[in-house]
Scaffold this motif. Structure first.
Motif, PDB file in Angstrom:
ATOM      1  N   ALA A 292       0.831  -1.202   0.000  1.00 59.28           N
ATOM      2  CA  ALA A 292       0.000   0.000   0.000  1.00 59.28           C
ATOM      3  C   ALA A 292       0.868   1.255   0.000  1.00 59.28           C
ATOM      4  O   ALA A 292       0.544   2.241  -0.651  1.00 59.28           O
ATOM      5  N   ALA A 293       1.990   1.199   0.721  1.00 54.47           N
ATOM      6  CA  ALA A 293       2.897   2.353   0.758  1.00 54.47           C
ATOM      7  C   ALA A 293       3.498   2.626  -0.612  1.00 54.47           C
ATOM      8  O   ALA A 293       3.817   3.765  -0.947  1.00 54.47           O
ATOM      9  N   ALA A 294       3.642   1.592  -1.434  1.00 54.01           N
ATOM     10  CA  ALA A 294       4.227   1.741  -2.773  1.00 54.01           C
ATOM     11  C   ALA A 294       3.166   1.540  -3.852  1.00 54.01           C
ATOM     12  O   ALA A 294       3.484   1.149  -4.973  1.00 54.01           O
ATOM     13  N   ALA A 295       1.898   1.813  -3.543  1.00 53.20           N
ATOM     14  CA  ALA A 295       0.794   1.499  -4.458  1.00 53.20           C
ATOM     15  C   ALA A 295       0.933   2.184  -5.808  1.00 53.20           C
ATOM     16  O   ALA A 295       0.490   1.656  -6.819  1.00 53.20           O
ATOM     17  N   THR A 296       1.543   3.348  -5.862  1.00 54.15           N
ATOM     18  CA  THR A 296       1.647   4.039  -7.146  1.00 54.15           C
ATOM     19  C   THR A 296       2.569   3.305  -8.106  1.00 54.15           C
ATOM     20  O   THR A 296       2.460   3.467  -9.307  1.00 54.15           O
ATOM     21  N   ALA A 297       3.442   2.467  -7.582  1.00 54.97           N
ATOM     22  CA  ALA A 297       4.400   1.757  -8.426  1.00 54.97           C
ATOM     23  C   ALA A 297       3.900   0.380  -8.845  1.00 54.97           C
ATOM     24  O   ALA A 297       4.546  -0.300  -9.614  1.00 54.97           O
ATOM     25  N   ARG A 298       2.737  -0.025  -8.376  1.00 56.92           N
ATOM     26  CA  ARG A 298       2.257  -1.379  -8.638  1.00 56.92           C
ATOM     27  C   ARG A 298       0.858  -1.365  -9.225  1.00 56.92           C
ATOM     28  O   ARG A 298       0.045  -0.504  -8.921  1.00 56.92           O
ATOM     29  N   GLU A 299       0.570  -2.356 -10.037  1.00 55.96           N
ATOM     30  CA  GLU A 299      -0.764  -2.512 -10.599  1.00 55.96           C
ATOM     31  C   GLU A 299      -1.711  -2.980  -9.498  1.00 55.96           C
ATOM     32  O   GLU A 299      -1.398  -3.896  -8.744  1.00 55.96           O
ATOM     33  N   PRO A 300      -2.906  -2.376  -9.416  1.00 57.00           N
ATOM     34  CA  PRO A 300      -3.847  -2.796  -8.376  1.00 57.00           C
ATOM     35  C   PRO A 300      -4.449  -4.160  -8.696  1.00 57.00           C
ATOM     36  O   PRO A 300      -4.445  -4.622  -9.828  1.00 57.00           O
ATOM     37  N   TYR A 301      -4.975  -4.796  -7.664  1.00 55.23           N
ATOM     38  CA  TYR A 301      -5.581  -6.118  -7.805  1.00 55.23           C
ATOM     39  C   TYR A 301      -7.078  -6.009  -8.069  1.00 55.23           C
ATOM     40  O   TYR A 301      -7.760  -5.143  -7.526  1.00 55.23           O
ATOM     41  N   ASP A 302      -7.597  -6.939  -8.880  1.00 53.33           N
ATOM     42  CA  ASP A 302      -9.038  -7.058  -9.089  1.00 53.33           C
ATOM     43  C   ASP A 302      -9.682  -7.814  -7.939  1.00 53.33           C
ATOM     44  O   ASP A 302     -10.849  -7.595  -7.624  1.00 53.33           O
TER      45      ASP A 302
ATOM     46  N   ALA B 171      -6.603  -0.246   9.972  1.00 55.36           N
ATOM     47  CA  ALA B 171      -5.329  -0.115   9.247  1.00 55.36           C
ATOM     48  C   ALA B 171      -5.176  -1.204   8.193  1.00 55.36           C
ATOM     49  O   ALA B 171      -4.799  -0.925   7.046  1.00 55.36           O
ATOM     50  N   PHE B 172      -5.476  -2.452   8.547  1.00 58.15           N
ATOM     51  CA  PHE B 172      -5.359  -3.542   7.593  1.00 58.15           C
ATOM     52  C   PHE B 172      -6.333  -3.343   6.430  1.00 58.15           C
ATOM     53  O   PHE B 172      -5.971  -3.496   5.260  1.00 58.15           O
ATOM     54  N   LEU B 173      -7.573  -2.977   6.738  1.00 51.59           N
ATOM     55  CA  LEU B 173      -8.568  -2.801   5.687  1.00 51.59           C
ATOM     56  C   LEU B 173      -8.230  -1.617   4.787  1.00 51.59           C
ATOM     57  O   LEU B 173      -8.494  -1.657   3.579  1.00 51.59           O
ATOM     58  N   ALA B 174      -7.607  -0.575   5.334  1.00 52.64           N
ATOM     59  CA  ALA B 174      -7.154   0.546   4.489  1.00 52.64           C
ATOM     60  C   ALA B 174      -6.074   0.072   3.525  1.00 52.64           C
ATOM     61  O   ALA B 174      -6.049   0.484   2.354  1.00 52.64           O
ATOM     62  N   ASP B 175      -5.191  -0.799   3.984  1.00 50.64           N
ATOM     63  CA  ASP B 175      -4.145  -1.342   3.101  1.00 50.64           C
ATOM     64  C   ASP B 175      -4.743  -2.248   2.022  1.00 50.64           C
ATOM     65  O   ASP B 175      -4.313  -2.213   0.870  1.00 50.64           O
ATOM     66  N   VAL B 176      -5.735  -3.043   2.385  1.00 49.02           N
ATOM     67  CA  VAL B 176      -6.416  -3.880   1.392  1.00 49.02           C
ATOM     68  C   VAL B 176      -7.067  -2.980   0.344  1.00 49.02           C
ATOM     69  O   VAL B 176      -6.907  -3.180  -0.863  1.00 49.02           O
ATOM     70  N   ARG B 177      -7.780  -1.983   0.818  1.00 49.63           N
ATOM     71  CA  ARG B 177      -8.475  -1.061  -0.100  1.00 49.63           C
ATOM     72  C   ARG B 177      -7.484  -0.365  -1.031  1.00 49.63           C
ATOM     73  O   ARG B 177      -7.743  -0.227  -2.229  1.00 49.63           O
ATOM     74  N   ALA B 178      -6.338   0.051  -0.510  1.00 50.31           N
ATOM     75  CA  ALA B 178      -5.325   0.724  -1.333  1.00 50.31           C
ATOM     76  C   ALA B 178      -4.735  -0.216  -2.378  1.00 50.31           C
ATOM     77  O   ALA B 178      -4.227   0.238  -3.411  1.00 50.31           O
ATOM     78  N   SER B 179      -4.806  -1.514  -2.146  1.00 54.05           N
ATOM     79  CA  SER B 179      -4.247  -2.494  -3.075  1.00 54.05           C
ATOM     80  C   SER B 179      -5.241  -2.922  -4.153  1.00 54.05           C
ATOM     81  O   SER B 179      -4.863  -3.590  -5.111  1.00 54.05           O
ATOM     82  N   LEU B 180      -6.506  -2.551  -3.995  1.00 52.08           N
ATOM     83  CA  LEU B 180      -7.539  -2.970  -4.943  1.00 52.08           C
ATOM     84  C   LEU B 180      -7.734  -1.953  -6.062  1.00 52.08           C
ATOM     85  O   LEU B 180      -7.630  -0.741  -5.843  1.00 52.08           O
ATOM     86  N   ALA B 181      -8.068  -2.461  -7.240  1.00 52.66           N
ATOM     87  CA  ALA B 181      -8.514  -1.600  -8.337  1.00 52.66           C
ATOM     88  C   ALA B 181      -9.856  -0.981  -7.927  1.00 52.66           C
ATOM     89  O   ALA B 181     -10.550  -1.523  -7.054  1.00 52.66           O
ATOM     90  N   PRO B 182     -10.250   0.125  -8.546  1.00 51.51           N
ATOM     91  CA  PRO B 182     -11.529   0.754  -8.171  1.00 51.51           C
ATOM     92  C   PRO B 182     -12.728  -0.192  -8.274  1.00 51.51           C
ATOM     93  O   PRO B 182     -13.677  -0.077  -7.516  1.00 51.51           O
ATOM     94  N   HIS B 183     -12.682  -1.134  -9.188  1.00 49.49           N
ATOM     95  CA  HIS B 183     -13.775  -2.100  -9.360  1.00 49.49           C
ATOM     96  C   HIS B 183     -13.500  -3.407  -8.611  1.00 49.49           C
ATOM     97  O   HIS B 183     -14.282  -4.350  -8.710  1.00 49.49           O
ATOM     98  N   GLY B 184     -12.414  -3.465  -7.861  1.00 52.59           N
ATOM     99  CA  GLY B 184     -11.974  -4.696  -7.217  1.00 52.59           C
ATOM    100  C   GLY B 184     -12.872  -5.144  -6.081  1.00 52.59           C
ATOM    101  O   GLY B 184     -13.742  -4.412  -5.615  1.00 52.59           O
ATOM    102  N   VAL B 185     -12.619  -6.373  -5.644  1.00 57.90           N
ATOM    103  CA  VAL B 185     -13.394  -6.981  -4.559  1.00 57.90           C
ATOM    104  C   VAL B 185     -12.432  -7.690  -3.617  1.00 57.90           C
ATOM    105  O   VAL B 185     -11.460  -8.307  -4.052  1.00 57.90           O
ATOM    106  N   VAL B 186     -12.709  -7.596  -2.331  1.00 56.33           N
ATOM    107  CA  VAL B 186     -11.995  -8.390  -1.336  1.00 56.33           C
ATOM    108  C   VAL B 186     -12.975  -9.419  -0.786  1.00 56.33           C
ATOM    109  O   VAL B 186     -14.150  -9.110  -0.547  1.00 56.33           O
TER     110      VAL B 186
END
Length: 143
Positions: free
Chosen positions: A26-36, A57-72
């Motif tokens: 999540a800290a490096a999210a701009t450098a990585r492709e988000p997950y679906d 905190a954990f859920l914010a990191d999950v959210r930051a790792s997801l694509a806008p249309h993604g699902v956890v």
């Protein structure tokens, strides 16, 4: 720990400390492709989900790792008072962390002690099992 295995296509499986790995990602999210899709299936030896894995905190990191249309999708054990209490806490935490809503997906009859909590960062994505099913049908039709 710290291993990465890739499968067919764009599927990646990471075996690591989930909270630390997601925090770093999540800290490096701009450098990585988000997950679906992010799947979480973590329990201690008594089938309890440690509170770390449904904390804000954990859920914010999950959210930051997801694509806008993604699902956890997060697997929870249920059926006992302590497990059901944690499931209720987690549902509230997911609802607060994901503007798209969160819903419970009961497991099939052969596994009545599991419940999946599904959530999305996209506003209005779904907040009930029926809305989740409709979203899945729409996604299938778009392929």
């Amino acid at each position: 720990r710290g291993q990465r295995r890739s499968a067919i296509g764009r599927v990646a499986v990471h075996v690591d400390d989930a909270a630390a790995w997601l925090r770093g990602r999540a800290a490096a999210a701009t450098a990585r492709e988000p997950y679906d899709l992010v799947c979480v299936d973590i329990a201690d030896g008594s089938n309890r989900i440690p509170e770390t894995f449904y904390s804000a905190a954990f859920l914010a990191d999950v959210r930051a790792s997801l694509a806008p249309h993604g699902v956890v999708c997060h697997n929870f054990h249920s059926g006992k008072a302590d497990l059901d209490r944690r499931l209720e806490e987690a549902c509230a935490a997911y609802g607060a962390a994901f503007p798209g809503g969160a819903c419970r997906v009961p497991s099939p009859a052969r596994r009545p002690w599991n419940t999946i909590v599904a959530a999305s960062p996209r506003r209005g994505a779904f907040s009930s099992l029926e809305e989740l099913r409709a979203a899945a049908r729409r996604a299938r039709e778009q392929r």
